[in-house]
Design a protein around this motif. Structure first.
Motif, short mmCIF file in Angstrom:
data_model
loop_
_atom_site.label_atom_id
_atom_site.label_comp_id
_atom_site.label_asym_id
_atom_site.label_seq_id
_atom_site.Cartn_x
_atom_site.Cartn_y
_atom_site.Cartn_z
N GLY A 3 0.78 -1.23 0.00
CA GLY A 3 0.00 0.00 0.00
C GLY A 3 0.82 1.28 0.00
O GLY A 3 0.26 2.37 0.10
N SER A 4 2.14 1.19 -0.11
CA SER A 4 3.00 2.37 -0.08
C SER A 4 3.79 2.49 -1.38
O SER A 4 4.12 1.49 -2.02
CB SER A 4 4.00 2.27 1.08
OG SER A 4 3.33 2.25 2.31
N ILE A 5 4.13 3.73 -1.72
CA ILE A 5 4.97 3.98 -2.90
C ILE A 5 6.39 3.60 -2.52
O ILE A 5 6.98 4.19 -1.61
CB ILE A 5 4.92 5.46 -3.33
CG1 ILE A 5 3.48 5.91 -3.57
CG2 ILE A 5 5.79 5.68 -4.56
CD1 ILE A 5 3.33 7.42 -3.75
N THR A 6 6.94 2.57 -3.18
CA THR A 6 8.30 2.13 -2.85
C THR A 6 9.32 2.53 -3.91
O THR A 6 10.51 2.57 -3.62
CB THR A 6 8.34 0.60 -2.67
OG1 THR A 6 7.88 -0.03 -3.87
CG2 THR A 6 7.48 0.18 -1.49
N ASP A 7 8.87 2.81 -5.13
CA ASP A 7 9.82 3.17 -6.18
C ASP A 7 9.12 4.02 -7.22
O ASP A 7 7.92 3.83 -7.50
CB ASP A 7 10.39 1.91 -6.84
CG ASP A 7 11.55 2.23 -7.78
OD1 ASP A 7 12.32 3.18 -7.49
OD2 ASP A 7 11.70 1.52 -8.79
N LEU A 8 9.86 4.97 -7.77
CA LEU A 8 9.38 5.82 -8.86
C LEU A 8 10.54 5.95 -9.83
O LEU A 8 11.61 6.44 -9.47
CB LEU A 8 8.95 7.19 -8.33
CG LEU A 8 8.58 8.25 -9.35
CD1 LEU A 8 7.40 7.80 -10.20
CD2 LEU A 8 8.22 9.55 -8.66
N THR A 9 10.34 5.47 -11.05
CA THR A 9 11.40 5.44 -12.05
C THR A 9 10.94 6.11 -13.33
O THR A 9 9.82 5.88 -13.78
CB THR A 9 11.78 3.97 -12.38
OG1 THR A 9 12.09 3.30 -11.17
CG2 THR A 9 12.98 3.92 -13.31
N ILE A 10 11.80 6.93 -13.90
CA ILE A 10 11.52 7.53 -15.21
C ILE A 10 11.90 6.50 -16.26
O ILE A 10 13.04 6.06 -16.33
CB ILE A 10 12.32 8.82 -15.42
CG1 ILE A 10 11.95 9.85 -14.35
CG2 ILE A 10 12.11 9.37 -16.83
CD1 ILE A 10 12.85 11.07 -14.33
N ILE A 11 10.92 6.09 -17.07
CA ILE A 11 11.21 5.08 -18.08
C ILE A 11 11.33 5.66 -19.48
O ILE A 11 11.84 5.02 -20.38
CB ILE A 11 10.20 3.92 -18.05
CG1 ILE A 11 8.78 4.39 -18.27
CG2 ILE A 11 10.31 3.16 -16.75
CD1 ILE A 11 7.77 3.25 -18.40
N SER A 12 10.84 6.90 -19.66
CA SER A 12 10.96 7.54 -20.96
C SER A 12 10.87 9.06 -20.80
O SER A 12 9.95 9.56 -20.16
CB SER A 12 9.86 7.06 -21.90
OG SER A 12 9.91 7.78 -23.12
N ALA A 13 11.84 9.74 -21.38
CA ALA A 13 11.85 11.20 -21.42
C ALA A 13 12.77 11.62 -22.56
O ALA A 13 13.70 12.40 -22.39
CB ALA A 13 12.32 11.78 -20.09
#
Length: 181
Positions: A120-130
């Motif tokens: 239930g928690s945000i454990t990772d945030l990754t940019i996959i395209s920019a």
């Protein structure tokens, strides 16, 4: 007389170079202004959608976007990549475990992120395209990821000096989190 002609030609070449540079600089400024206007419009649309969805749970700021399938005019938005469907801990958090993707406009183009929810928690945030983002702005904007992870919400301030790129990351994460509800 010959020296005079050579100096005159040199002055003409210098003036032509300066005029060409000014023309190129103005064209670049217009292109930047257009990109900023597009990003502002996309971010304003995301804010309106977030407000209509009630924002992030437990916060009053701007947050997630509504809908499955993303926002109008943004190709390839939203959707889950690897949703487990586990709702354990739903009393503690409003996020469903899984891996979610979201896309939003940054400074130079679309930014796609992947958000991982565990327990239930945000454990990772990754940019996959920019792909079209300016590298310097994107590097500065990545600081917003730590803020989102700490806050467990997209109700965080954008990064000064990389406002549009960090706003794109923030709005893409908000879109992904909307799917995690």
């Amino acid at each position: 007389m010959r020296k005079f002609l050579i100096r005159t030609c040199n002055v003409i070449v210098i003036v032509a170079a300066l005029l060409g540079y000014n023309h190129a600089a103005k064209a670049h400024e217009a292109q930047d202004a257009e990109a900023k206007a597009e990003a502002d419009a996309a971010n304003a649309e995301a804010a309106v959608l977030a407000e209509s969805a009630g924002g992030e749970a437990g916060t009053t700021g701007t947050g997630g976007e509504t809908g499955s399938g993303g926002t109008d005019g943004e190709a390839g938005t939203a959707g889950t990549a690897d949703e487990t469907g586990s709702a354990s801990g739903a009393e503690e958090s409003s996020y469903i475990d899984g891996v979610y993707q979201g896309t939003a406009a940054g400074f130079g183009g679309d930014i796609t992120v992947e958000v991982t929810i565990e327990n239930g928690s945000i454990t990772d945030l990754t940019i996959i395209s920019a792909e079209k983002e300016d590298g310097a702005y994107l590097a500065m904007a990545e600081d917003i990821i730590e803020s989102i992870l700490e806050a467990q919400s997209t109700d965080v301030d954008t990064i000064s000096g990389a406002t549009f790129s960090s706003g794109g990351i923030k709005n893409a994460a908000a879109e992904a989190l909307a799917d995690a509800r």
